[in-house]
Scaffold this active site. Sequence first.
Site, PDB file in Angstrom:
ATOM      1  CG  ASP A 109      -8.017   7.261  -3.926  1.00  0.00           C
ATOM      2  OD1 ASP A 109      -6.902   7.015  -4.570  1.00  0.00           O
ATOM      3  OD2 ASP A 109      -8.244   6.377  -2.789  1.00  0.00           O
ATOM      4  CG  LEU A 110      -9.133   2.323  -7.951  1.00  0.00           C
ATOM      5  CD1 LEU A 110     -10.557   2.047  -8.500  1.00  0.00           C
ATOM      6  CD2 LEU A 110      -8.010   1.681  -8.470  1.00  0.00           C
ATOM      7  CG  ASP A 111      -6.136   1.259  -4.478  1.00  0.00           C
ATOM      8  OD1 ASP A 111      -6.482   0.127  -4.717  1.00  0.00           O
ATOM      9  OD2 ASP A 111      -5.332   1.496  -5.074  1.00  0.00           O
ATOM     10  CB  THR A 118      -7.780  -2.506  -3.190  1.00  0.00           C
ATOM     11  OG1 THR A 118      -7.511  -1.367  -3.093  1.00  0.00           O
ATOM     12  CG2 THR A 118      -8.209  -2.903  -4.424  1.00  0.00           C
ATOM     13  CE  LYS A 168      -7.256   3.376   4.890  1.00  0.00           C
ATOM     14  NZ  LYS A 168      -8.374   4.077   5.669  1.00  0.00           N
ATOM     15  CB  SER A 180      -5.887   5.891  -8.145  1.00  0.00           C
ATOM     16  OG  SER A 180      -4.915   4.945  -7.622  1.00  0.00           O
ATOM     17  CB  ALA A 181      -1.171   6.567  -5.788  1.00  0.00           C
ATOM     18  CE  LYS A 191      -3.894  10.525  -5.082  1.00  0.00           C
ATOM     19  NZ  LYS A 191      -5.165   9.338  -4.513  1.00  0.00           N
ATOM     20  CD  GLU A 212      -7.428  10.576  -2.015  1.00  0.00           C
ATOM     21  OE1 GLU A 212      -7.408   9.756  -0.950  1.00  0.00           O
ATOM     22  OE2 GLU A 212      -6.776  10.384  -3.044  1.00  0.00           O
ATOM     23  CG  ASP A 213      -8.926   5.860   1.044  1.00  0.00           C
ATOM     24  OD1 ASP A 213      -8.613   6.240   0.229  1.00  0.00           O
ATOM     25  OD2 ASP A 213      -8.775   4.891   1.517  1.00  0.00           O
TER      26      ASP A 213
HETATM   27  C1  G6P Z   1      -3.018   3.647  -3.398  1.00  0.00           C
HETATM   28  C2  G6P Z   1      -2.989   2.611  -2.534  1.00  0.00           C
HETATM   29  C3  G6P Z   1      -1.851   2.219  -1.638  1.00  0.00           C
HETATM   30  C4  G6P Z   1      -0.922   1.739  -2.865  1.00  0.00           C
HETATM   31  C5  G6P Z   1      -0.753   2.807  -3.999  1.00  0.00           C
HETATM   32  C6  G6P Z   1       0.327   2.177  -4.990  1.00  0.00           C
HETATM   33  O1  G6P Z   1      -2.748   4.899  -3.354  1.00  0.00           O
HETATM   34  O2  G6P Z   1      -4.024   3.537  -1.382  1.00  0.00           O
HETATM   35  O3  G6P Z   1      -1.848   1.572  -0.612  1.00  0.00           O
HETATM   36  O4  G6P Z   1       0.470   1.407  -2.293  1.00  0.00           O
HETATM   37  O5  G6P Z   1      -1.921   2.999  -4.462  1.00  0.00           O
HETATM   38  O6  G6P Z   1      -0.556   0.993  -5.715  1.00  0.00           O
HETATM   39  P1  G6P Z   1       0.219   0.148  -6.389  1.00  0.00           P
HETATM   40  O7  G6P Z   1      -1.003  -0.909  -7.036  1.00  0.00           O
HETATM   41  O8  G6P Z   1       0.601   0.644  -7.767  1.00  0.00           O
HETATM   42  O9  G6P Z   1       1.103  -0.791  -6.006  1.00  0.00           O
HETATM   43 MG    MG Z   2      -7.387   5.661  -1.431  1.00  0.00          MG
END
Ligand code: G6P
Ligand code: MG
Length: 216
Positions: free
Chosen positions: A10-12, A18, A46, A115-116, A146, A170-171
């Site tokens: 996962d990224l964030d 972030t 999250k 990542s989302a 997710k 994943e966090d």
């Molecule tokens: C991740 C973060 C979320 C964020 C989502 C969408 O899952 O944990 O906090 O809302 O990405 O991110 P974006 O950059 O597309 O708004």
């Molecule tokens: Mg995350």
Amino acid sequence: MKELKACIFDLDGVIVDTAVHHYKAWKRLANSLGFDFTEEQNEQLKGVSRVRSLEIILAIGGYSATATEQEKMAAQKNDWYLELIGQMTPEDILPGAKEFVEACKAEGIKTAIGSASKNTLTILSKIGLDKHFDAIVDGNKVTKAKPDPEVFLNAAKELNVDASVCVVFEDAIAGVEAANNAGMRCVGIGQPAVLTEANAVVSSLAEITLSKVKYL
Ligand code: G6P
Ligand code: MG
């Protein structure tokens, strides 16, 4: 587990810090609508998509908005978020993340981002990791959020490996569930009391080695 062939990150909150920028931008939006949004409430966001995050925030503030208004709000939040992440540098990479990805490469284990976030590519280039992954599956490539496993299954497909030889990092609770739903092992990054469904939980990628992951 069967032989480890791929690590999906996962990224964030796993690769890069972030969360604070998402929080500041959402708080600014909430404040502009006349209510507050606390750091504790931010925990609910999250791993949650931008559209769904906005719905949660509007519910917290008891604020109703039309679909068009909501689109404008989400776009405004993203502009503020982009302003904030504009300042990001490789120093914002979370402890051990770069080293762990490089260790995978050294051992011939494939790597992907799952990542989302629709801002994934922007963030990866800001922190200098845009060339580090064999596949990147982000919010622009998936239709189901997710805990649906789509993002991780697509990553495995792009890497040309079976789900059973992948480990996800994943966090978010929803992200751990997505890994489980994909039939993949999962290392939680955060607190064991929160990420109860993960196969192991560590506070950062600096706290785990590839050899430990192979025996999950
Ligand atoms: C991740 C973060 C979320 C964020 C989502 C969408 O899952 O944990 O906090 O809302 O990405 O991110 P974006 O950059 O597309 O708004
Ligand atoms: Mg995350």
